[in-house]
Enzyme design. Structure first.
Site: not given
Ligand SMILES: [Zn+2]
Length: 256
Positions: A119, A121, A138, A206-207, A94
Site C-alpha cells: 500500500h 502513503h 510499504h 504506522t497505523t 486510509h
C-alpha cells in the site's frame, strides 16, 4: 487467507469491519481514526484501548533515519522471491491496498516472510536525512510465527512507475470496494535496482493499532513515480502519513 489478512492489516480490518455502518452512521465515523483533527495521529493512542500502543509505545514507526547514525552492519542479503501474481485492489479509506494471493516471499536473517499486501502513503512516512519523499510504498510480509516485516520504498516524482499502471488504472474510488482483475502485478517491479542497499530497524505498524516488533527494511534508493500518479493518489486518499516518531533507544543498521 482472510484470517491472515485481518491479523496483519489491522488497518484494513478496522475499515472493513466498520464498513456496513460507515455510510450512514456518523457516530461510527467519528470514532474512527484518521490523519487530521480529533482522530489524527496525535490522538490515536486515546481513541480506544486497543490503540494504546500508538501513544505509549517506545518503538514506533515511522522514524527519521539519519544516515550518519546508522551502524554499518552485515544485516544480510534479502532474498526476494516475487513473481507476477493476481491481486485485488482495495480503497480502505486510509490508503490504496493491493492484496496478494499467496506465493511471494522475502527471506532475511534465516527467516521467511510471505507478502500479504502493499500500500502507499503520501508524503512518505519515513524521512531519510530529514527529507520526505513524495510517496512511500510499504510491502507488508508475515512469517509463520506471526512476526511482520515491512519493506519501505521511497518514491520521488520523476518518470511513471510502469509497475503501478495496472493498479492505477483500476483505483477504486468507492470505499471498501475491491477492484478485481487489474491483471497480474510483480512486486519485484517496485523495488529499486539495488534492493540490498537498505536500512534496518525495529519499529511498528504506522497505523492503529501501531503494533510493535515489526522488522523494517527501508530502501536507501528511491524509485520514481509520475507526478500524475502521485496526484491521483492524493486526490483519492488525501495525505496519509503519520509523523515521524522518537527513535528512543533503538539501533538503526545500514546493510553494507
Ligand atoms: Zn504503511
Amino acid at each position: 487467507m482472510i484470517k491472515l489478512q485481518i491479523a496483519v492489516a489491522g488497518v484494513a480490518m478496522a475499515a472493513i469491519m466498520t464498513a456496513p455502518s460507515f455510510a450512514g452512521d456518523h457516530g461510527q465515523h467519528k470514532a474512527h481514526w484518521g490523519y487530521s483533527g480529533e482522530a489524527g495521529p496525535g490522538h490515536w493512542g486515546s481513541l480506544k484501548a486497543a490503540y494504546a500502543t500508538c501513544g505509549a509505545g517506545a518503538q514506533q514507526s515511522p522514524i527519521n533515519i539519519q544516515a550518519q547514525r546508522a551502524l554499518a552492519s552485515k544485516v544480510g542479503e534479502i532474498k526476494f522471491s516475487y513473481k507476477p501474481t493476481p491481486v485485488k485492489v482495495l480503497n480502505n479509506g486510509h490508503t490504496i491496498q493491493v492484496n496478494y494471493a499467496p506465493g511471494n516471499t522475502m527471506s532475511v536473517g534465516g527467516k521467511t516472510y510471505e507478502l500479504l499486501q502493499f500500500h502507499f502513503h503520501s508524503p512518505s512516512e519515513h524521512m531519510i536525512n530529514d527529507k520526505h519523499a513524495k510517496m512511500e510504498a510499504h510491502l507488508v510480509h508475515k512469517a509463520a510465527d506471526g512476526k511482520l516485516a515491512v519493506v519501505g520504498i521511497m518514491m520521488n516524482v520523476g518518470k511513471a512507475l510502469d509497475a503501478l499502471a495496472p493498479v492505477w488504472s483500476r483505483l477504486p474510488h468507492e470505499l471498501n470496494k475491491v477492484a478485481l482483475n487489474p491483471g497480474t502485478v510483480n512486486a519485484a517491479d517496485l523495488l529499486p535496482a539495488n534492493a540490498q542497499n537498505y536500512y534496518h530497524y525495529m519499529g511498528s505498524l504506522t497505523t492503529p493499532p501501531c503494533t510493535e516488533s515489526v522488522s523494517w527494511y527501508v530502501m536507501k534508493d528511491a524509485v520514481e513515480v509520475a507526478a500524475s500518479q502521485a496526484a491521483e493518489f492524493v486526490d483519492l486518499i488525501g495525505e496519509n502519513a503519520r509523523p515521524v516518531q522518537g527513535v528512543n533507544r533503538r539501533f538503526m543498521l545500514s546493510n553494507e
